[in-house]
Design an enzyme around this catalytic site. Structure first.
Site, PDB file in Angstrom:
ATOM      1  N   ASP A 198     -67.110  81.087  59.477  1.00 60.96           N
ATOM      2  CA  ASP A 198     -67.435  80.686  58.110  1.00 60.96           C
ATOM      3  C   ASP A 198     -68.821  81.220  57.770  1.00 60.96           C
ATOM      4  O   ASP A 198     -69.457  81.895  58.575  1.00 60.96           O
ATOM      5  CB  ASP A 198     -67.407  79.161  57.976  1.00 60.96           C
TER       6      ASP A 198
ATOM      7  N   TYR B 156     -60.346  82.351  57.875  1.00 55.35           N
ATOM      8  CA  TYR B 156     -61.268  81.311  58.322  1.00 55.35           C
ATOM      9  C   TYR B 156     -60.544  79.980  58.517  1.00 55.35           C
ATOM     10  O   TYR B 156     -60.659  79.341  59.559  1.00 55.35           O
ATOM     11  CB  TYR B 156     -62.433  81.111  57.338  1.00 55.35           C
TER      12      TYR B 156
ATOM     13  N   GLU C 222     -60.652  71.145  55.160  1.00 52.57           N
ATOM     14  CA  GLU C 222     -60.999  72.564  55.161  1.00 52.57           C
ATOM     15  C   GLU C 222     -60.781  73.206  53.803  1.00 52.57           C
ATOM     16  O   GLU C 222     -61.570  74.020  53.358  1.00 52.57           O
ATOM     17  CB  GLU C 222     -60.197  73.308  56.238  1.00 52.57           C
TER      18      GLU C 222
END
Length: 323
Positions: free
Chosen positions: A170, A152, A69
DNA sequence: AAGACGGGGAA
DNA sequence: TTCCCAGTCTT
């Protein structure tokens, strides 16, 4: 919106309390939530079309998800792939990265861009080691408190590493939901609370389904509902009331989205300096000044900012090196 | 709310 | 050339 009324009755049973709470609110987004059929269509599409990415495989560690991520923040999947594989092999757990030399971390980050992320990832690993017994916390609030992890990423890790029901938003998900429900080509620049409830209204209630949904919409945005040239003919939402398609795929209304210049900026120069430091060992200041002989103040300015960011250090002899 | 922050590949 | 990418942090 009127188109929703025909499906609303048949799908009422599948609609969640969250969806109802949102839809019953007297706002312009009253009928916003996607129908259960639309959600099913997207999930079915995902089963058929999901890319086989290593950080999505069953049994992947939360740390592997976290690393992916961070790397994927503003960097495309294809470029992350080889770096992630090498990274996980070298530092398979947070404690491993915590103990690494920052210079090695920055070299392993290579050209993924925004190298401050690499430093934050290491700080993150140290926090995990020191505050969470070396294990990635599952609590979104604890995640959000870690360096480099914003709204996020905390939601994404909560969902994809720990199977929690979170609202992931996102750039892909925002674009898909905004197009499908409002008809606009692009979301607004800022992520407002109104848009947040729009995205939230689409997340199915059953936890397992919500995790799959977040993954599926993200993939749909990456592969079909793309920013530049959406492939609406392949989209599972085309037959389920996508407003963007129904309105004839309108052009972007409002101010054109700002594009940050790059050529000739400090950002570019910082990148060039970092590229030099990653490969050639310590660099004499005079050598770095040659990167832009016509604008020494710019090079100096960038050196100062890199040092301030912890991405470079100045040695006693005046040469510049990785930290 | 707006700007800083990399780098590369597709259109 | 322009655009955009699984955003975050600071002001």
């Amino acid at each position: 919106m009127a188109a929703q009324s025909t499906t609303a009755q048949s799908t009422t049973a599948q609609r969640t309390t969250t969806e109802r709470a949102t839809t019953e609110r007297a706002t312009s987004q009253r009928d916003a939530a996607l129908s259960g059929e639309a959600i099913d269509a997207v999930l079915a599409w995902y089963e058929e079309n999901a890319r086989d990415l290593p950080w999505r495989q069953a049994g992947i560690s939360p740390w592997g998800v976290l690393v992916s991520e961070i790397m994927l923040q503003q960097t495309p999947v294809v470029r992350v792939l080889p770096r992630w594989i090498a990274w996980m092999e070298r530092w398979p757990a947070p404690a491993d990265l915590a103990d690494a030399a920052p210079a090695d971390v920055l070299r392993a980050w290579d050209r993924l861009g925004y190298p401050r992320r690499a430093l934050r990832l290491q700080e993150c690993a140290r926090s995990i080691r020191d505050l969470h017994d070396g294990k990635v916390p599952s609590d979104p609030v604890a995640l959000r408190a870690l360096p480099g992890i914003g709204e996020y990423t905390a939601a994404a890790i909560g969902a994809f590493a720990f199977g929690r029901r979170t609202v992931v938003a996102d750039t892909n998900i925002r674009r898909v939901i905004v197009r499908a429900l409002t008809g606009a080509r692009f979301p607004a620049a800022s992520y407002t609370s109104a848009e947040r409830s729009l995205v939230a209204s689409c997340v199915p209630e059953p936890t397992a389904r919500s995790v799959r949904w977040n993954q599926a919409v993200m993939e749909l945005g990456a592969l079909v509902c793309t920013a530049r040239s959406p492939r609406c003919e392949q989209c599972p939402l085309a037959r389920h009331g996508c407003r963007f398609l129904a309105l004839g795929r309108p052009e972007h209304a409002g101010r054109p989205r700002k594009v940050q210049a790059f050529e000739g900026t400090d950002r570019q120069m910082r990148g060039r300096i970092m590229a030099r430091l990653r490969t050639g060992g310590p660099a004499p200041r005079d050598e770095l000044l040659l990167l832009d002989p016509a604008d020494a103040p710019r090079v100096e300015r960038c050196l100062v900012s890199l040092v301030a960011d912890g991405l470079a250090v100045v040695r006693d002899d005046g040469s510049v090196d990785l930290p």
